[in-house]
Design an enzyme around this catalytic site. Structure first.
Site, PDB file in Angstrom:
ATOM      1  N   HIS A  87      35.748 -41.205   4.470  1.00 38.18           N
ATOM      2  CA  HIS A  87      36.067 -41.294   3.050  1.00 38.18           C
ATOM      3  C   HIS A  87      35.951 -42.747   2.594  1.00 38.18           C
ATOM      4  CE1 HIS A  87      37.990 -39.722  -0.617  1.00 38.18           C
ATOM      5  NE2 HIS A  87      38.513 -40.941  -0.717  1.00 38.18           N
ATOM      6  N   SER A 129      35.736 -39.136  -5.051  1.00 46.69           N
ATOM      7  CA  SER A 129      37.094 -38.725  -4.710  1.00 46.69           C
ATOM      8  C   SER A 129      37.812 -38.158  -5.943  1.00 46.69           C
ATOM      9  CB  SER A 129      37.849 -39.905  -4.098  1.00 46.69           C
ATOM     10  OG  SER A 129      39.044 -39.490  -3.494  1.00 46.69           O
ATOM     11  N   ASP A 131      36.521 -36.757   6.771  1.00 45.86           N
ATOM     12  CA  ASP A 131      37.226 -36.899   5.500  1.00 45.86           C
ATOM     13  C   ASP A 131      38.032 -35.632   5.233  1.00 45.86           C
ATOM     14  OD1 ASP A 131      38.045 -37.322   2.877  1.00 45.86           O
ATOM     15  OD2 ASP A 131      36.039 -37.518   2.047  1.00 45.86           O
TER      16      ASP A 131
END
Length: 298
Positions: free
Chosen positions: A269, A138, A239
């Site tokens: 995610h 991320s 996501d």
């Protein structure tokens, strides 16, 4: 003050949730050492995860996720243990400075400093300074990508590969199809991602008023993506950041870089690490470990 309070609440909730999901399932046999390093902007903490055996071992410098606002060494301890265990690599986890207390570019400054420290000192921990990869998920994937770009200039040849797990590569505007399809999650929402970006960039000494992109914040916009190390890039279907990752993989390939790209169908995610050792996490650990093994055997 309101932003700091919101950050504190989310940080606490994520820490508690991750601990619960990994309860009794962490790789306890992994040796963990702690270090504080000087960055030029103050001291930051590292954790060095060492696999069993004599070594010397290849090294992965890991930058945690959390929108540059949340996440820390405790939250990512289970993931780093698991990565160390599966890959047989030393993992150096970096506790870089977070926004809003420390806006952009504090995080990429710390991440580069941690890479430099690792290159200069990891042999003392049984690591190979000539076998270092950067990795992150991320916002940490963003920082791994940015660190590889920075290192190309100031630490040429040090980064041998990069593992980017659903990385953030561009600002949230304009919205991509994955931002629209997954605007309400699950897990990461568009609203939360907007807040992360706004919190990260607000008060940055490098940005003019209204500026939302910078070479050290949004690597997707860069034209100089050539001569980067081999890349493994993973995305999750459900996501908002799916298209960020896919677009960056495509651009890296267009610049003649070696890229292995995997889309995890049905995954959300945070499926790597934050949701516990579920099937998709285990599959990703297998793919990452196999890729690292081939990288360092080359």
């Amino acid at each position: 003050m309101k932003t700091q309070l919101k950050a504190a609440v989310i940080r606490s909730a994520v820490k508690a949730g991750t601990r619960l999901r990994w309860l009794g399932k962490t790789a306890k046999h992994i040796v963990v050492q702690k270090s504080d390093i000087e960055t030029g902007h103050g001291r930051i903490r590292l954790r060095i995860y060492q696999p069993p055996g004599e070594g010397p071992f290849p090294v992965v410098v890991y930058y945690h996720g959390g929108g540059w606002v949340i996440g820390d060494l405790v939250v990512y301890d289970p993931l780093c243990r698991d990565l160390c265990d599966h890959s047989n690599c030393i993992v150096v986890a970096v506790d870089y400075r977070l926004a809003p207390e420390h806006p952009f570019p504090a995080a990429p400054e710390d991440c580069l400093a941690a890479l430099k420290w690792t290159y200069e000192h990891i042999s003392l921990y049984g690591g190979q300074p000539n076998a270092i990869a950067v990795a992150g998920d991320s916002a940490g994937g963003n920082l791994a990508a940015v660190t590889a770009l920075q290192a190309r200039q100031c630490l040429p040849g040090v980064v041998k590969g990069q593992v980017l797990i659903y990385p953030v590569t561009d600002h949230y505007e304009p919205g991509t199809p994955s931002y629209e399809e997954n605007a309400k999650g699950p897990v990461l929402t568009r609203k939360l991602m907007v807040w992360f970006w706004d919190t990260y960039l607000k008060g940055s000494p490098l940005l003019d008023a209204g500026q939302t992109r910078h070479p050290r914040a949004t690597p997707l916009i860069r034209d100089d993506l050539d001569n980067l190390p081999p890349t493994l890039l993973l995305t999750a279907e459900r996501d908002p950041l799916r298209d960020d990752g896919a677009s960056y993989a495509e651009r890296l390939q267009r610049h003649d870089n070696q890229v292995q790209y995997s889309l995890y169908a049905g995954a959300c995610h945070g499926f790597v690490g934050l949701q516990g050792p579920k099937p998709d996490h285990n599959k990703a650990m297998g793919e990452i470990s196999m890729w690292l093994g081939k990288l360092f055997a080359a």
